[in-house]
Scaffold this active site. Structure first.
Site, PDB file in Angstrom:
ATOM      1  N   LYS A 173       0.856  -1.196   0.000  1.00  0.00           N
ATOM      2  CA  LYS A 173       0.000   0.000   0.000  1.00  0.00           C
ATOM      3  C   LYS A 173       0.887   1.239   0.000  1.00  0.00           C
ATOM      4  O   LYS A 173       1.474   1.611   1.011  1.00  0.00           O
ATOM      5  CB  LYS A 173      -0.920   0.035   1.221  1.00  0.00           C
ATOM      6  CG  LYS A 173      -2.038   1.050   0.984  1.00  0.00           C
ATOM      7  CD  LYS A 173      -2.582   1.691   2.213  1.00  0.00           C
ATOM      8  CE  LYS A 173      -1.786   2.832   2.744  1.00  0.00           C
ATOM      9  NZ  LYS A 173      -1.746   4.038   1.893  1.00  0.00           N
ATOM     10  N   THR A 228       5.941   8.145  13.444  1.00  0.00           N
ATOM     11  CA  THR A 228       6.023   7.369  14.685  1.00  0.00           C
ATOM     12  C   THR A 228       4.628   7.065  15.247  1.00  0.00           C
ATOM     13  O   THR A 228       4.362   5.952  15.711  1.00  0.00           O
ATOM     14  CB  THR A 228       6.905   8.120  15.700  1.00  0.00           C
ATOM     15  OG1 THR A 228       8.248   8.094  15.192  1.00  0.00           O
ATOM     16  CG2 THR A 228       6.904   7.461  17.072  1.00  0.00           C
ATOM     17  N   THR A 230       1.837   6.732  13.573  1.00  0.00           N
ATOM     18  CA  THR A 230       1.227   5.688  12.740  1.00  0.00           C
ATOM     19  C   THR A 230       1.859   4.340  13.070  1.00  0.00           C
ATOM     20  O   THR A 230       1.167   3.317  13.108  1.00  0.00           O
ATOM     21  CB  THR A 230       1.417   6.002  11.238  1.00  0.00           C
ATOM     22  OG1 THR A 230       1.170   7.382  11.023  1.00  0.00           O
ATOM     23  CG2 THR A 230       0.467   5.185  10.377  1.00  0.00           C
ATOM     24  N   GLU A 248      10.110   1.505  10.373  1.00  0.00           N
ATOM     25  CA  GLU A 248      11.109   2.558  10.159  1.00  0.00           C
ATOM     26  C   GLU A 248      10.356   3.865  10.326  1.00  0.00           C
ATOM     27  O   GLU A 248       9.504   4.205   9.507  1.00  0.00           O
ATOM     28  CB  GLU A 248      11.734   2.407   8.773  1.00  0.00           C
ATOM     29  CG  GLU A 248      13.110   3.036   8.698  1.00  0.00           C
ATOM     30  CD  GLU A 248      13.045   4.485   8.308  1.00  0.00           C
ATOM     31  OE1 GLU A 248      13.067   5.347   9.225  1.00  0.00           O
ATOM     32  OE2 GLU A 248      12.972   4.776   7.113  1.00  0.00           O
ATOM     33  N   CYS A 282      13.557  11.102   6.397  1.00  0.00           N
ATOM     34  CA  CYS A 282      13.657  10.744   7.817  1.00  0.00           C
ATOM     35  C   CYS A 282      15.091  10.892   8.324  1.00  0.00           C
ATOM     36  O   CYS A 282      15.322  11.050   9.513  1.00  0.00           O
ATOM     37  CB  CYS A 282      13.136   9.333   8.041  1.00  0.00           C
ATOM     38  SG  CYS A 282      13.888   8.139   6.937  1.00  0.00           S
ATOM     39  N   GLU A 385       9.544  15.845  15.447  1.00  0.00           N
ATOM     40  CA  GLU A 385       9.928  15.771  14.035  1.00  0.00           C
ATOM     41  C   GLU A 385       9.085  16.761  13.234  1.00  0.00           C
ATOM     42  O   GLU A 385       7.859  16.703  13.262  1.00  0.00           O
ATOM     43  CB  GLU A 385       9.713  14.351  13.496  1.00  0.00           C
ATOM     44  CG  GLU A 385      10.229  14.213  12.084  1.00  0.00           C
ATOM     45  CD  GLU A 385      10.018  12.825  11.493  1.00  0.00           C
ATOM     46  OE1 GLU A 385       8.920  12.272  11.652  1.00  0.00           O
ATOM     47  OE2 GLU A 385      10.960  12.309  10.857  1.00  0.00           O
TER      48      GLU A 385
HETATM   49  O1  TXE Z   1       2.616   9.659   7.445  1.00  0.00           O
HETATM   50  P1  TXE Z   1       1.928   8.308   7.821  1.00  0.00           P
HETATM   51  P2  TXE Z   1       1.937  11.090   7.358  1.00  0.00           P
HETATM   52  C1  TXE Z   1       6.492  11.554   9.594  1.00  0.00           C
HETATM   53  C2  TXE Z   1       6.597  13.034   9.412  1.00  0.00           C
HETATM   54  C3  TXE Z   1       5.231  13.409   9.001  1.00  0.00           C
HETATM   55  C4  TXE Z   1       4.427  12.483   9.877  1.00  0.00           C
HETATM   56  C5  TXE Z   1       3.060  12.195   9.392  1.00  0.00           C
HETATM   57  O2  TXE Z   1       6.895  13.647  10.626  1.00  0.00           O
HETATM   58  O3  TXE Z   1       4.936  14.743   9.256  1.00  0.00           O
HETATM   59  O4  TXE Z   1       5.161  11.288   9.864  1.00  0.00           O
HETATM   60  O5  TXE Z   1       3.075  11.922   8.011  1.00  0.00           O
HETATM   61  C6  TXE Z   1      -0.133   4.726   5.960  1.00  0.00           C
HETATM   62  N1  TXE Z   1      -2.490   1.835   9.487  1.00  0.00           N
HETATM   63  N2  TXE Z   1       6.878  10.786   8.425  1.00  0.00           N
HETATM   64  O6  TXE Z   1       0.734  11.216   8.191  1.00  0.00           O
HETATM   65  O7  TXE Z   1       0.509   8.551   8.166  1.00  0.00           O
HETATM   66  C7  TXE Z   1      -0.265   5.890   5.025  1.00  0.00           C
HETATM   67  O8  TXE Z   1      -1.388   5.744   4.194  1.00  0.00           O
HETATM   68  C8  TXE Z   1      -1.714   1.464   8.453  1.00  0.00           C
HETATM   69  C9  TXE Z   1       8.154  10.169   8.534  1.00  0.00           C
HETATM   70  O9  TXE Z   1       1.764  11.390   5.963  1.00  0.00           O
HETATM   71  O10 TXE Z   1       2.781   7.627   8.779  1.00  0.00           O
HETATM   72  C10 TXE Z   1       1.059   5.821   4.290  1.00  0.00           C
HETATM   73  O11 TXE Z   1       1.006   4.818   3.287  1.00  0.00           O
HETATM   74  N3  TXE Z   1      -1.175   2.346   7.595  1.00  0.00           N
HETATM   75  C11 TXE Z   1       8.420   9.254   7.454  1.00  0.00           C
HETATM   76  C12 TXE Z   1       2.021   5.405   5.389  1.00  0.00           C
HETATM   77  O12 TXE Z   1       1.200   4.804   6.392  1.00  0.00           O
HETATM   78  C13 TXE Z   1      -1.402   3.650   7.794  1.00  0.00           C
HETATM   79  C14 TXE Z   1       7.748   9.345   6.177  1.00  0.00           C
HETATM   80  C15 TXE Z   1       2.819   6.533   6.030  1.00  0.00           C
HETATM   81  O13 TXE Z   1       1.928   7.566   6.415  1.00  0.00           O
HETATM   82  C16 TXE Z   1      -2.206   4.094   8.859  1.00  0.00           C
HETATM   83  C17 TXE Z   1       6.441   9.941   6.247  1.00  0.00           C
HETATM   84  C18 TXE Z   1      -2.757   3.132   9.725  1.00  0.00           C
HETATM   85  N4  TXE Z   1      -3.515   3.470  10.780  1.00  0.00           N
HETATM   86  C19 TXE Z   1       6.081  10.658   7.357  1.00  0.00           C
HETATM   87  N5  TXE Z   1      -2.260   5.444   8.826  1.00  0.00           N
HETATM   88  C20 TXE Z   1       9.716   8.547   7.416  1.00  0.00           C
HETATM   89  N6  TXE Z   1      10.168   8.028   8.546  1.00  0.00           N
HETATM   90  O14 TXE Z   1      10.326   8.404   6.382  1.00  0.00           O
HETATM   91  C21 TXE Z   1      -1.517   5.839   7.772  1.00  0.00           C
HETATM   92  N7  TXE Z   1      -0.998   4.753   7.134  1.00  0.00           N
END
Ligand code: TXE
Length: 481
Positions: A173, A228, A230, A248, A282, A385
C-alpha cells in the site's frame, strides 16, 4: 485526468466501493489524478491473490526469481525519465533529485536483492559429536508493505524487492499522497513477467486500506515506513496477531560539527542534510550543533548557502528546493516556525512562503528553507519531528555536551559527526544512540549495512542479509549423529 486502479492478481481493477481519492500535484495545487479509496474487501482480494501465487513462487528457484527481479530493474532503467517526472510531479521534489536519487535507488534495490539471493548462506552448528544442526530459511507467505510519500518509489522498492526475492508474495500500500510511480511500477512488474499475484498494489488511505492490511489474519509480516504515531497504530493492530513487524519511523537527527571539521565539506553537506527533498527525509539532520569556537564562522557560511538555494518549479532542472507534499503538511511545518518564535527562538532566514514563483507553480505548497537559533534543547521544536525545510542551530562547548544534546530526544535514527580527529569520531559515534552514524558525510548508503532506528525511530533492522532474514523465518533442524 488519470484514474489509477489497484493491481491485484496481475490485473488492474477498480476498488470494490467505486470510490476514489484525489491526487494533488503539490507544486501547482491542482488535482491531476484520482486513486482507489480501497477498503478491507480490496485488501482481502490482494491477500487472496498473493496467497494463491505463493504456492508456486515460494518453490521457484532463486536463479529464476533473480532473473525476473533483474528484468524489473532493467525496465525501471528503460523508463527512467518518465518515472523521474512522475515522482517529481506527485511529490513536489526537484526533478534533479528524482533523477539523482529516487529512480537510481529503485533500480539498485531490485538489482541488489536479485543478486543477494544468489549468495545467501545458511548456518550449521555442530554439537560435539552428538548432533548436527542446520538452519533453514523459509519465506513467510504474504508480506504487507506500507510505504510513505517522501521517497515513494525508493522506499516501496526497498520493501518489494527483498520480500519477493526471498520468496514471499506481497500486498503493498503506497502512500495515498504519492501513488503514481507505484502504479507505473505495477505495469513494469507485469511486463517483466513476474507471475500474477506475486506483487499486488492496493491504493487508499491509512485508516481504510493500511489498517485492513495490518489487521488481516493472513498477512504474517508487516514492513512499515512512516510517522512514529502511525507506527504505534500498526503495532496495536499487528501485535495481537503476532505478526513479524519492521518499523522505520521518524527522526530528529543531530548533525554535530566540531571545531576541527573541514568546513569546505561540512557546510555544503549540512545544507544537503538540512534541506534535501525539502527536509522531508527521515534521515535529514534537523538539529545542527556547532562547537562554540567556530559557531559564528560556520553560521555565516551556512546562512549564505541557505539563502542561495533556488526554490521553484520542481520540473526546472536548476531547482534546489521544491514544494512540500501537501497544503496540510505545509501548515504543520509553518506551525512549528510559529511555535519556535513563541518558544524564544530567532528565525535567522526563511520561515515564509516564497514571493516570486513562476506562474505555473504560483499556488504550490512552497516554504523557504528556514534556519532557527536560540532554542533550548528541551523545547518542542527541538524535540518533535518537523519533516520540512527547517533546521535549528545550537552551539556546544564539549563532546560530552554535544552527545547529551544528540541523545536528548525520543528519536534515534541517524546522526552526522564532523571532525578531523579520528579518535574523537569513534568515541562520539559509539556514544550516540542512533541506528546510523555518519562521520564526515551524510546519506552515504551501502545497501549491505543494517539500517533502522533506536528508541522511537523504529523496531528492527533492514538492509542486506538483515532484510532477507526479516523476510524469512528461520528453522533449526537437529540431526542426531
Ligand atoms: O505519514 P503516515 P503522514 C512523519 C513526518 C510526518 C508524519 C506524518 O513527521 O509529518 O510522519 O506523516 C499509511 N495503518 N513521516 O501522516 O501517516 C499511510 O497511508 C496502516 C516520517 O503522511 O505515517 C502511508 O502509506 N497504515 C516518514 C504510510 O502509512 C497507515 C515518512 C505513512 O503515512 C495508517 C512519512 C494506519 N492506521 C512521514 N495510517 C519517514 N520516517 O520516512 C496511515 N498509514
Amino acid at each position: 485526468m488519470k484514474r489509477v486502479l489497484n493491481f491485484i492478481g496481475g490485473e488492474f481493477r477498480p476498488p470494490c466501493s467505486g470510490r476514489y481519492l484525489p491526487d494533488v500535484n503539490p507544486a501547482t495545487g491542482q488535482v491531476f489524478a484520482e486513486i482507489p479509496d480501497s477498503g478491507p474487501e480490496d485488501v482481502d482480494a490482494g491477500v487472496t491473490a498473493a496467497s494463491r501465487a505463493f504456492e508456486t513462487w515460494c518453490r521457484t528457484p532463486a536463479e529464476e526469481r533473480s532473473r525476473l527481479l533483474i528484468r524489473v530493474a532493467d525496465l525501471i532503467e528503460e523508463n527512467f525519465d518518465e518515472l523521474a517526472t512522475l515522482e517529481s510531479e506527485d511529490n513536489g521534489k526537484p526533478i534533479s533529485l528524482a533523477r539523482r536519487m529516487d529512480v537510481p535507488r529503485a533500480i539498485l534495490n531490485f538489482r541488489f536483492f536479485a543478486t543477494a539471493i544468489l549468495h545467501a548462506e545458511t548456518a550449521a552448528h555442530v554439537t560435539d559429536d552428538r548432533a548436527l544442526n542446520y538452519t533453514l530459511r523459509h519465506p513467510l507467505g504474504v508480506a504487507g508493505l506500507i510505504s510513505p510519500w517522501n521517497l515513494p518509489l525508493y522506499l516501496l522498492t526497498w520493501k518489494i524487492a527483498p520480500a519477493i526475492a526471498a520468496g514471499n508474495c506481497c500486498v503493498a500500500k503506497p502512500s495515498e499522497l504519492t501513488p503514481l510511480t507505484a502504479d507505473r511500477l505495477a505495469a513494469l512488474i507485469h511486463e517483466a513477467g513476474i507471475p500474477p499475484g506475486v506483487v499486488n498494489i492496493v491504493h487508499g488511505s491509512g485508516p481504510g486500506a493500511g489498517r485492513a492490511l495490518t489487521s488481516h489474519p493472513n498477512v504474517p509480516l508487516i514492513s512499515f515506513t512512516g510517522g512514529t504515531k502511525t507506527g504505534a497504530d500498526v503495532m496495536t493492530h499487528a501485535g495481537p496477531l503476532f505478526k513479524k513487524v519492521s518499523l522505520e519511523l521518524g527522526g530528529k537527527n543531530p548533525n554535530i560539527v566540531f571545531a576541527d571539521a573541514d568546513l569546505e565539506q561540512a557546510v555544503p553537506t549540512s545544507i544537503q542534510s538540512s534541506f534535501s527533498n525539502q527536509g522531508e527525509i527521515c534521515l535529514c539532520g534537523s538539529r545542527l550543533f556547532v562547537e562554540k569556537s567556530i559557531y559564528d564562522e560556520f553560521l555565516e557560511r551556512f546562512l549564505e548557502s541557505t539563502k542561495s538555494l533556488r526554490i521553484g518549479d520542481p520540473q526546472d532542472p536548476s531547482t534546489d528546493v521544491g514544494a512540500l507534499v501537501s497544503e496540510a503538511h505545509r501548515r504543520k511545518v509553518e506551525g512549528y516556525v510559529a511555535l519556535a518564535k513563541e518558544e524564544g527562538g530567532q528565525v535567522l532566514t526563511g520561515g515564509r512562503r516564497p514571493g516570486a514563483l513562476p506562474e505555473r507553480v504560483r499556488d504550490g505548497y512552497f516554504l523557504e528553507p528556514t534556519v532557527i537559533a536560540g532554542l533550548d534543547c528541551r523545547k518542542r521544536v527541538m524535540q518533535e519531528e518537523i519533516f520540512g525545510p527547517v533546521v535549528t542551530v545550537t552551539p556546544f562547548d564539549s563532546p560530552e555536551e554535544a552527545i547529551a544534546y544528540a541523545n536528548g530526544t525520543r528519536y534515534g535514527l541517524s546522526a552526522s559527526v564532523w571532525t578531523r580527529d579520528l579518535q574523537k569520531a569513534h568515541r562520539v559515534a559509539a556514544a550516540i544512540q542512533s541506528g546510523t552514524v555518519w562521520v564526515n558525510t551524510w546519506l552515504l548508503r551501502d545497501l549491505r549495512v543494517p539500517f533502522g532506528g533506536m528508541k522511537e525511530s523504529g523496531v528492527g533492522r533492514e538492509g542486506g542479509f538483515e532484510s532477507l532474514h526479516f523476510f524469512t523465518e528461520a528453522k533449526n533442524v537437529c540431526v542426531k549423529l
